[in-house]
Design a protein around this motif. Sequence first.
Motif, PDB file in Angstrom:
ATOM      1  N   ARG A  47       0.842  -1.203   0.000  1.00 27.09           N
ATOM      2  CA  ARG A  47       0.000   0.000   0.000  1.00 27.09           C
ATOM      3  C   ARG A  47       0.868   1.240   0.000  1.00 27.09           C
ATOM      4  N   TRP A  48       0.271   2.377  -0.362  1.00 29.64           N
ATOM      5  CA  TRP A  48       0.974   3.650  -0.489  1.00 29.64           C
ATOM      6  C   TRP A  48      -0.057   4.765  -0.358  1.00 29.64           C
ATOM      7  N   THR A  49       0.393   5.987  -0.322  1.00 29.26           N
ATOM      8  CA  THR A  49      -0.511   7.139  -0.411  1.00 29.26           C
ATOM      9  C   THR A  49      -0.485   7.603  -1.859  1.00 29.26           C
ATOM     10  N   ASP A  50      -1.647   7.947  -2.404  1.00 25.58           N
ATOM     11  CA  ASP A  50      -1.695   8.316  -3.820  1.00 25.58           C
ATOM     12  C   ASP A  50      -1.756   9.826  -4.018  1.00 25.58           C
ATOM     13  N   GLY A  51      -1.598  10.244  -5.250  1.00 25.61           N
ATOM     14  CA  GLY A  51      -1.669  11.658  -5.605  1.00 25.61           C
ATOM     15  C   GLY A  51      -1.081  11.886  -6.982  1.00 25.61           C
ATOM     16  N   GLY A  52      -1.366  13.022  -7.562  1.00 25.72           N
ATOM     17  CA  GLY A  52      -0.913  13.357  -8.906  1.00 25.72           C
ATOM     18  C   GLY A  52       0.592  13.470  -9.049  1.00 25.72           C
ATOM     19  N   SER A  53       1.297  13.708  -7.940  1.00 27.26           N
ATOM     20  CA  SER A  53       2.758  13.840  -8.008  1.00 27.26           C
ATOM     21  C   SER A  53       3.474  12.502  -7.789  1.00 27.26           C
ATOM     22  N   LEU A  81       5.182  -3.605 -11.695  1.00 30.40           N
ATOM     23  CA  LEU A  81       5.142  -2.139 -11.728  1.00 30.40           C
ATOM     24  C   LEU A  81       3.814  -1.671 -11.148  1.00 30.40           C
ATOM     25  N   VAL A  82       3.875  -0.673 -10.262  1.00 24.25           N
ATOM     26  CA  VAL A  82       2.689  -0.151  -9.586  1.00 24.25           C
ATOM     27  C   VAL A  82       2.545   1.329  -9.903  1.00 24.25           C
ATOM     28  N   ASP A  83       1.332   1.737 -10.237  1.00 28.37           N
ATOM     29  CA  ASP A  83       0.997   3.143 -10.462  1.00 28.37           C
ATOM     30  C   ASP A  83       0.547   3.728  -9.126  1.00 28.37           C
ATOM     31  N   GLN A  84       1.393   4.541  -8.496  1.00 32.47           N
ATOM     32  CA  GLN A  84       1.076   5.110  -7.181  1.00 32.47           C
ATOM     33  C   GLN A  84       0.240   6.386  -7.272  1.00 32.47           C
ATOM     34  N   ARG A  85      -0.186   6.790  -8.469  1.00 27.95           N
ATOM     35  CA  ARG A  85      -1.028   7.986  -8.600  1.00 27.95           C
ATOM     36  C   ARG A  85      -2.454   7.730  -8.131  1.00 27.95           C
ATOM     37  N   ALA A  86      -2.849   6.464  -8.029  1.00 28.12           N
ATOM     38  CA  ALA A  86      -4.230   6.124  -7.664  1.00 28.12           C
ATOM     39  C   ALA A  86      -4.242   4.928  -6.715  1.00 28.12           C
ATOM     40  N   ALA A 124      -5.129   1.514   0.258  1.00 26.25           N
ATOM     41  CA  ALA A 124      -5.733   0.181   0.159  1.00 26.25           C
ATOM     42  C   ALA A 124      -4.642  -0.810  -0.222  1.00 26.25           C
ATOM     43  N   TRP A 125      -4.867  -2.074   0.088  1.00 26.53           N
ATOM     44  CA  TRP A 125      -3.879  -3.100  -0.227  1.00 26.53           C
ATOM     45  C   TRP A 125      -3.945  -3.465  -1.704  1.00 26.53           C
ATOM     46  N   LYS A 126      -2.790  -3.577  -2.353  1.00 29.27           N
ATOM     47  CA  LYS A 126      -2.660  -3.965  -3.760  1.00 29.27           C
ATOM     48  C   LYS A 126      -1.975  -5.322  -3.800  1.00 29.27           C
ATOM     49  N   ASP A 127      -2.617  -6.295  -4.425  1.00 29.60           N
ATOM     50  CA  ASP A 127      -2.109  -7.660  -4.516  1.00 29.60           C
ATOM     51  C   ASP A 127      -0.977  -7.754  -5.537  1.00 29.60           C
ATOM     52  N   LEU A 128       0.196  -8.230  -5.106  1.00 28.20           N
ATOM     53  CA  LEU A 128       1.330  -8.442  -6.014  1.00 28.20           C
ATOM     54  C   LEU A 128       1.468  -9.895  -6.447  1.00 28.20           C
ATOM     55  N   GLY A 129       0.712 -10.802  -5.825  1.00 25.56           N
ATOM     56  CA  GLY A 129       0.777 -12.208  -6.210  1.00 25.56           C
ATOM     57  C   GLY A 129       1.033 -13.124  -5.034  1.00 25.56           C
ATOM     58  N   VAL A 130       1.140 -14.432  -5.345  1.00 26.16           N
ATOM     59  CA  VAL A 130       1.368 -15.464  -4.343  1.00 26.16           C
ATOM     60  C   VAL A 130       2.732 -16.087  -4.608  1.00 26.16           C
ATOM     61  N   TYR A 131       3.540 -16.203  -3.544  1.00 29.32           N
ATOM     62  CA  TYR A 131       4.924 -16.667  -3.687  1.00 29.32           C
ATOM     63  C   TYR A 131       5.297 -17.589  -2.532  1.00 29.32           C
ATOM     64  N   ASP A 132       6.283 -18.459  -2.782  1.00 26.40           N
ATOM     65  CA  ASP A 132       6.905 -19.240  -1.719  1.00 26.40           C
ATOM     66  C   ASP A 132       7.957 -18.346  -1.078  1.00 26.40           C
ATOM     67  N   LEU A 133       7.807 -18.090   0.235  1.00 29.16           N
ATOM     68  CA  LEU A 133       8.715 -17.186   0.949  1.00 29.16           C
ATOM     69  C   LEU A 133       9.296 -17.886   2.163  1.00 29.16           C
ATOM     70  N   ASP A 134      10.412 -17.356   2.648  1.00 29.03           N
ATOM     71  CA  ASP A 134      11.032 -17.836   3.881  1.00 29.03           C
ATOM     72  C   ASP A 134      11.785 -16.686   4.533  1.00 29.03           C
ATOM     73  N   HIS A 135      12.610 -16.984   5.527  1.00 27.82           N
ATOM     74  CA  HIS A 135      13.323 -15.943   6.278  1.00 27.82           C
ATOM     75  C   HIS A 135      14.330 -15.181   5.420  1.00 27.82           C
ATOM     76  N   GLN A 136      14.710 -15.690   4.255  1.00 24.39           N
ATOM     77  CA  GLN A 136      15.651 -15.003   3.359  1.00 24.39           C
ATOM     78  C   GLN A 136      14.933 -14.134   2.320  1.00 24.39           C
ATOM     79  N   VAL A 156       8.332   8.533  -5.383  1.00 28.07           N
ATOM     80  CA  VAL A 156       8.113   7.143  -4.996  1.00 28.07           C
ATOM     81  C   VAL A 156       7.797   7.116  -3.504  1.00 28.07           C
ATOM     82  N   ILE A 157       6.678   6.465  -3.168  1.00 26.57           N
ATOM     83  CA  ILE A 157       6.202   6.384  -1.792  1.00 26.57           C
ATOM     84  C   ILE A 157       6.538   5.021  -1.218  1.00 26.57           C
ATOM     85  N   VAL A 158       7.039   4.997   0.016  1.00 32.03           N
ATOM     86  CA  VAL A 158       7.263   3.759   0.754  1.00 32.03           C
ATOM     87  C   VAL A 158       6.441   3.845   2.033  1.00 32.03           C
ATOM     88  N   ASP A 159       5.512   2.898   2.185  1.00 34.60           N
ATOM     89  CA  ASP A 159       4.696   2.853   3.392  1.00 34.60           C
ATOM     90  C   ASP A 159       4.627   1.405   3.858  1.00 34.60           C
TER      91      ASP A 159
END
Length: 163
Positions: free
Chosen positions: A98-104, A124-129, A133-145, A159-162
């Motif tokens: 998730r991120w905060t959106d806006g025209g900039s 690639l994510v369009d952070q203008r809109a 809200a949560w945006k689904d990036l997919g399902v992956y096998d993950l671990d501690h690495q 670029v927003i990091v939240d």
Amino acid sequence: MKASQIRRSSMLMLCVLFLAVAASFASASTSTGCADRSVIVDDDSNEVTLEGGNWKSSTSVRQFFGSRYVHNDNKKQGQMRAVYKPKLEQGRYRVEVRWTDGGSRASNVPYLVKDANGFEHRTLVDQRANGGAWKDLGVYDLDHQSRLTVSTEDTDNYVIVDA
């Protein structure tokens, strides 16, 4: 970032969520309709590394999760990144961000998920809109690495990091 681990048995569906936002436990629910246990790790957590320059803290757009969000001040495109390294048990996870959106905001922010097998998946994510809200990036096998990287490479605005 939110990663949802789902374990199923014949009588029970247990969902375990990882939310990259604040270091606490909370109750939540996903689109699967099951009860979840959530771990939240925010951009200011020790499980997130802000690299490559001076990330600016902000609360200007109220869609943020936790106490703030950070941005690259539309500078150092390609040099800055945020790396989420959550402490996850090995399993299959749905990753959401998730991120905060806006025209900039940038229209082309690369999110890179490194899975348990060492493969990197790029979205690639369009952070203008669709902020706050949560945006689904997919399902992956993950671990501690495993990790999620938010990059400024070839981006066209802030670029927003939240979470």
